[in-house]
Scaffold this active site. Structure first.
Site, short mmCIF file in Angstrom:
data_model
loop_
_atom_site.label_atom_id
_atom_site.label_comp_id
_atom_site.label_asym_id
_atom_site.label_seq_id
_atom_site.Cartn_x
_atom_site.Cartn_y
_atom_site.Cartn_z
N GLN A 281 -3.11 -5.03 6.03
CA GLN A 281 -2.86 -6.06 4.86
C GLN A 281 -1.31 -6.74 4.94
O GLN A 281 -0.76 -6.08 5.72
CB GLN A 281 -3.01 -5.27 3.58
CG GLN A 281 -2.25 -4.09 3.30
CD GLN A 281 -2.52 -3.06 2.31
OE1 GLN A 281 -3.30 -3.14 1.37
NE2 GLN A 281 -2.25 -1.73 2.81
N HIS A 313 0.97 6.18 -12.28
CA HIS A 313 0.69 7.67 -11.32
C HIS A 313 0.53 8.87 -12.11
O HIS A 313 -0.01 9.62 -11.66
CB HIS A 313 1.79 7.69 -10.22
CG HIS A 313 1.34 6.49 -9.17
ND1 HIS A 313 2.07 5.22 -9.15
CD2 HIS A 313 0.65 6.44 -8.15
CE1 HIS A 313 1.79 4.46 -8.00
NE2 HIS A 313 1.02 5.07 -7.45
N ASP A 335 1.66 4.96 -0.28
CA ASP A 335 3.11 4.83 -0.82
C ASP A 335 3.92 6.17 -1.21
O ASP A 335 5.09 5.95 -1.35
CB ASP A 335 3.08 3.75 -1.80
CG ASP A 335 2.20 4.14 -3.19
OD1 ASP A 335 1.84 5.19 -3.16
OD2 ASP A 335 1.82 3.26 -3.88
N ASP A 389 -10.14 5.15 7.70
CA ASP A 389 -10.89 4.59 6.52
C ASP A 389 -11.40 5.69 5.75
O ASP A 389 -11.92 6.86 6.26
CB ASP A 389 -12.05 3.87 6.96
CG ASP A 389 -13.13 3.21 5.93
OD1 ASP A 389 -12.81 2.44 5.40
OD2 ASP A 389 -14.10 3.79 5.88
N ASP A 408 -6.49 6.94 -5.18
CA ASP A 408 -5.86 5.90 -5.70
C ASP A 408 -5.84 4.80 -4.90
O ASP A 408 -5.06 4.35 -3.90
CB ASP A 408 -4.47 6.44 -5.44
CG ASP A 408 -3.31 5.71 -6.02
OD1 ASP A 408 -3.56 4.73 -6.58
OD2 ASP A 408 -2.08 5.67 -5.60
#
Length: 553
Positions: A281, A313, A335, A389, A408
């Protein structure tokens, strides 16, 4: 790609000499066998370029909206329809097939090569004007699909005329030769787009290179092989047109990096600090210095944004940590922000993070501002990160291995992520949960898209879970997009965030008293969030599955 046409009956005379024909075979500078090979080689190249143009538009349309199925259907349907119109329109050019084919290829190279840049420009600089302009990029997308389809369709009768002028043969044999070269070229074009152009050059540069190859192939065939068939005027205009297209494409290629930076700043503002394209991405990081808030965008969708990111979060993680939580699985979350909240709880022994994008994980570890925001959570010795994945990884995950699973993942409204919100996916997650374990899912906005949110809840129940849906208020909305997932607008709109807590037995929606209190979440706000979510309930929604995804706004 060239669309098939019904061949003439066996034994039909060649096209020249009759009505609409050119009148005589071509005067070639090479032997007919060599000339025929060169025409078929040009068919091969043009078919490859044509399919790349189609795939470029489909990929770009999917990036702009996130709905790859709908956009692919629209783009391909419009193009195929236009190809039929182009074939009919090209009948008038058969008397001047060589000049007509050269002009078509020059126009197609210019449209297909520069189209993605034009589309991104309209999107970046006019996307927030509102009114008619808010849909300007989609209208341009349809116009580009229509134009490319008309030009690709016009290739068929012109190439058929040229190959027959080289050497007379029955129409059936000519059609077979032409389509064989066409379909092999389409195969090569499709593979080149997926494995070479997109990953190594990106959509904009890849389109410009494809246009260059297209105009060179078409111009070389006409000017080199059929130049004796051209009128004096065509001999002057066609080289000038091809040279002009090459000059435009070359200039765009030189300026493409500056263009991307300017377009990115038009969308994200002047605060872009990191912009990179990973294998998965586009990742953009803004702010994080000189007191400016840090913003992380993944394929244009905001993921991290100061207090609003913390609210997301905390609401995602803390309700799920009530109960046993020694072993935690985080799906997505590269992240490190969900992991940060998990590690605030005492008693956590192991956290497995599975994220498909190793580039995001590297950024979360190495970028000073982002690693400070996640408190270097991914470097904690209890944390193990796997780049894979999520669906495939869960299929091989051990049974009953985790007390908590935190999902998430990208918004369920994005087509590429619908399998991660399917009944099959939640069945795999249920298998990985220990007895008494809990799964929490980010399910998108509640008020803006209640059908999507409650489809997630219905799918969890179909997978054998009992659920507790809830929402928290949020200030930030937005879905961004551009080449490879570039950006869209509406970042400042007020929107809530929806979550679903799930377990084999009815889960209690509360905060554990043993952990530090969240900054943005209380038991009272959780209860109010559950009541607010229940008021939007849409009943009777079927679950989403791999073969029948149901996430539509």
């Amino acid at each position: 790609m060239i669309e098939p046409h019904a061949p003439a009956p066996p034994g039909s005379p060649p096209s020249w000499g009759g009505p609409g024909g050119s009148g005589a075979p071509a005067r070639l500078p090479v032997r007919p066998g060599t000339g025929r090979f060169l025409v078929l080689a040009c068919v091969f190249v043009c078919a490859a370029c044509g399919l790349v143009y189609e795939l470029q538009l489909v990929a770009l349309a999917s990036s702009l909206t996130g709905d790859s199925v709908t956009e692919a259907s629209v783009v391909l349907s419009v193009m195929v329809f236009a190809m039929g119109l182009g074939s009919l329109a090209a009948k008038r050019l058969r008397r001047h097939a060589a000049a007509g084919f050269g002009a078509v290829e020059a126009a197609l190279a210019l449209t297909g090569g520069c189209g993605p840049m034009a589309l991104y420009a309209v999107f970046a600089w006019t996307g927030d004007w509102g009114g008619w302009w808010s849909g300007g990029s989609r209208l341009l997308l349809v116009a580009l699909s229509l134009t490319c389809g008309l030009l690709i369709g016009a290739e068929v009768p012109l190439l058929m005329e040229l190959i027959q002028r080289v050497r007379r043969q029955d129409a059936g044999g000519a059609v077979a030769d032409l389509f064989a070269a066409d379909y092999v070229g389409a195969l090569v074009g499709g593979l080149a787009f997926s494995f070479l152009l997109l990953p190594f050059l990106g959509q904009l540069t890849g389109a410009l290179l494809t246009g260059t190859v297209n105009v060179v192939a078409g111009g070389a065939l006409v000017l080199g092989l059929f130049h004796r068939d051209l009128t004096r005027r065509a001999r002057r205009l066609l080289p000038a047109a091809c040279a002009g297209v090459l000059a435009v494409l070359a200039s765009a290629a030189v300026l493409v990096d500056d263009f991307e930076r300017a377009a990115r700043h038009a969308v994200y503002g002047d605060d872009v600090r990191v912009a990179l394209r990973t294998d998965v991405q586009e990742v953009v990081l803004t702010g994080g210095a000189h007191g400016r808030p840090l913003e992380l965008f993944l394929d244009g969708r905001p993921r991290t944004g100061g207090r609003d990111g913390r609210r997301h979060h905390e609401a995602l993680v803390h309700p799920a940590m009530t109960g046993p939580h020694a072993r935690v699985l985080v799906l997505g979350g590269g992240d490190g922000l969900a992991v940060r909240e998990v590690l605030r709880h005492p008693g956590v022994e192991r956290v497995d993070v599975v994220d498909p994008d190793a580039g995001v994980v590297r950024l979360a570890r190495r970028d000073p501002a982002l690693s400070a925001l996640n408190r270097h959570a991914l470097d904690d010795p209890r944390v193990r990160v796997t780049a894979a994945d999520c669906f495939a990884w869960l299929r091989g995950a051990p049974r009953a291995a985790y007390d908590v699973v935190v999902s998430d993942l990208p918004d369920p409204g994005v087509t590429a992520g619908t399998k991660l919100y399917s009944r099959e996916f939640y069945g795999l997650a249920r298998r990985a949960l220990a007895p008494g374990g809990r799964l929490v899912v980010h399910a998108g906005p509640v008020s803006a898209r209640p059908r999507v949110f409650w489809t997630v809840e219905s799918t969890l129940r179909a997978a054998g879970f009992r659920t507790a849906p809830y929402r928290v208020a949020g200030r930030r909305a937005g879905h961004a997009a551009g080449p490879g997932g570039g950006p869209a607008r509406a970042f400042g709109a007020v929107r809530d965030r929806g979550f679903v807590l799930a377990a084999r037995s009815a889960p209690g929606l509360r905060l554990t008293p043993d952990a530090p209190r969240p900054r943005t979440l209380t038991d009272a706000s959780l209860a109010e969030g559950a009541r607010a979510a229940s008021r939007t309930r849409v009943r009777g929604l079927p679950p989403s599955t791999l073969v029948h995804p149901r996430y539509r706004s």
